[in-house]
Design a protein around this motif. Structure first.
Motif, mmCIF file in Angstrom:
data_model
loop_
_atom_site.group_PDB
_atom_site.id
_atom_site.type_symbol
_atom_site.label_atom_id
_atom_site.label_comp_id
_atom_site.label_asym_id
_atom_site.label_seq_id
_atom_site.Cartn_x
_atom_site.Cartn_y
_atom_site.Cartn_z
ATOM 1 N N LEU A 60 46.339 30.320 -25.539
ATOM 2 C CA LEU A 60 45.201 29.404 -25.631
ATOM 3 C C LEU A 60 45.777 28.002 -25.585
ATOM 4 O O LEU A 60 46.478 27.574 -26.502
ATOM 5 C CB LEU A 60 44.425 29.643 -26.928
ATOM 6 C CG LEU A 60 43.254 28.705 -27.202
ATOM 7 C CD1 LEU A 60 42.211 28.771 -26.096
ATOM 8 C CD2 LEU A 60 42.627 29.041 -28.552
ATOM 9 N N MET A 61 45.523 27.313 -24.487
ATOM 10 C CA MET A 61 46.125 26.002 -24.245
ATOM 11 C C MET A 61 45.080 24.907 -24.431
ATOM 12 O O MET A 61 44.002 24.977 -23.843
ATOM 13 C CB MET A 61 46.686 25.959 -22.818
ATOM 14 C CG MET A 61 47.340 24.647 -22.443
ATOM 15 S SD MET A 61 48.117 24.701 -20.805
ATOM 16 C CE MET A 61 46.691 24.538 -19.744
ATOM 17 N N ILE A 62 45.399 23.932 -25.251
ATOM 18 C CA ILE A 62 44.540 22.760 -25.417
ATOM 19 C C ILE A 62 45.305 21.599 -24.795
ATOM 20 O O ILE A 62 46.324 21.138 -25.323
ATOM 21 C CB ILE A 62 44.215 22.481 -26.903
ATOM 22 C CG1 ILE A 62 43.410 23.635 -27.500
ATOM 23 C CG2 ILE A 62 43.390 21.208 -27.024
ATOM 24 C CD1 ILE A 62 44.221 24.754 -28.022
ATOM 25 N N GLU A 63 44.819 21.175 -23.644
ATOM 26 C CA GLU A 63 45.521 20.138 -22.866
ATOM 27 C C GLU A 63 44.478 19.135 -22.378
ATOM 28 O O GLU A 63 43.639 19.461 -21.539
ATOM 29 C CB GLU A 63 46.261 20.789 -21.704
ATOM 30 C CG GLU A 63 46.888 19.807 -20.739
ATOM 31 C CD GLU A 63 47.841 18.842 -21.407
ATOM 32 O OE1 GLU A 63 48.927 19.240 -21.799
ATOM 33 O OE2 GLU A 63 47.476 17.655 -21.540
ATOM 34 N N LEU A 64 44.555 17.934 -22.886
ATOM 35 C CA LEU A 64 43.588 16.908 -22.526
ATOM 36 C C LEU A 64 43.938 16.181 -21.237
ATOM 37 O O LEU A 64 43.065 15.624 -20.574
ATOM 38 C CB LEU A 64 43.456 15.888 -23.656
ATOM 39 C CG LEU A 64 42.933 16.444 -24.979
ATOM 40 C CD1 LEU A 64 42.961 15.362 -26.052
ATOM 41 C CD2 LEU A 64 41.535 16.988 -24.816
ATOM 42 N N ASP A 65 45.199 16.180 -20.899
ATOM 43 C CA ASP A 65 45.643 15.403 -19.744
ATOM 44 C C ASP A 65 45.268 16.118 -18.445
ATOM 45 O O ASP A 65 45.724 17.233 -18.178
ATOM 46 C CB ASP A 65 47.153 15.199 -19.822
ATOM 47 C CG ASP A 65 47.638 14.276 -18.731
ATOM 48 O OD1 ASP A 65 47.665 13.052 -18.970
ATOM 49 O OD2 ASP A 65 47.979 14.780 -17.634
#
Length: 132
Positions: free
Chosen positions: A12-17
């Motif tokens: 589960l990846m949380i990546e804003l960029d």
């Protein structure tokens, strides 16, 4: 750490960029991981709760937040999604000095900060915590 099964491990990846997200997802997928992407904490919790196979690892890029806030986000996601407390949380630190570059630091029972020197360092840490 997760146990190896026939299904690929799920991150589960949380990546804003917006620039980093597709490349990181592609590279993780190429290494054999199933990747689920969220942009914020509440989305991550909802996604994790709705998944048949629960995430084996939570990966968060620091992006403009203090490290403690990012770690707390990971803990809230793990708790809100009712994931086991042993589900690893990996935070990719954004800003650090040369003395930290290339290091992985365990900051809790299953929480890690990585001060990336290169992408291979991240893949090695993920493989150690969540083998494919």
């Amino acid at each position: 750490m997760s146990q190896k099964t026939d299904a690929p491990p799920t991150i589960l990846m949380i990546e804003l960029d917006d620039d980093t997200r597709p490349m990181l997802k592609y590279n993780l997928h190429r290494r054999g991981y199933c990747v689920v992407v969220a942009l914020e904490e509440e989305d991550a919790i909802a996604l994790a709760r709705g998944m048949g196979d629960r995430p084996n690892l939570i990966l968060i890029n620091q992006v403009d937040l203090p490290i403690d806030d990012v770690l707390n986000m990971g803990r809230h996601i793990r708790q809100g999604a009712e994931l086991p407390s042993r589900t690893p949380i990996v935070v990719m630190a954004e800003r650090y000095g040369e003395d930290m570059e290339g290091k992985d630091v365990k900051v809790g029972e299953s929480e890690y900060l990585t001060y990336l020197e290169d992408g291979e360092q991240l893949m090695n840490l993920l493989h150690r915590l969540c083998p494919v």
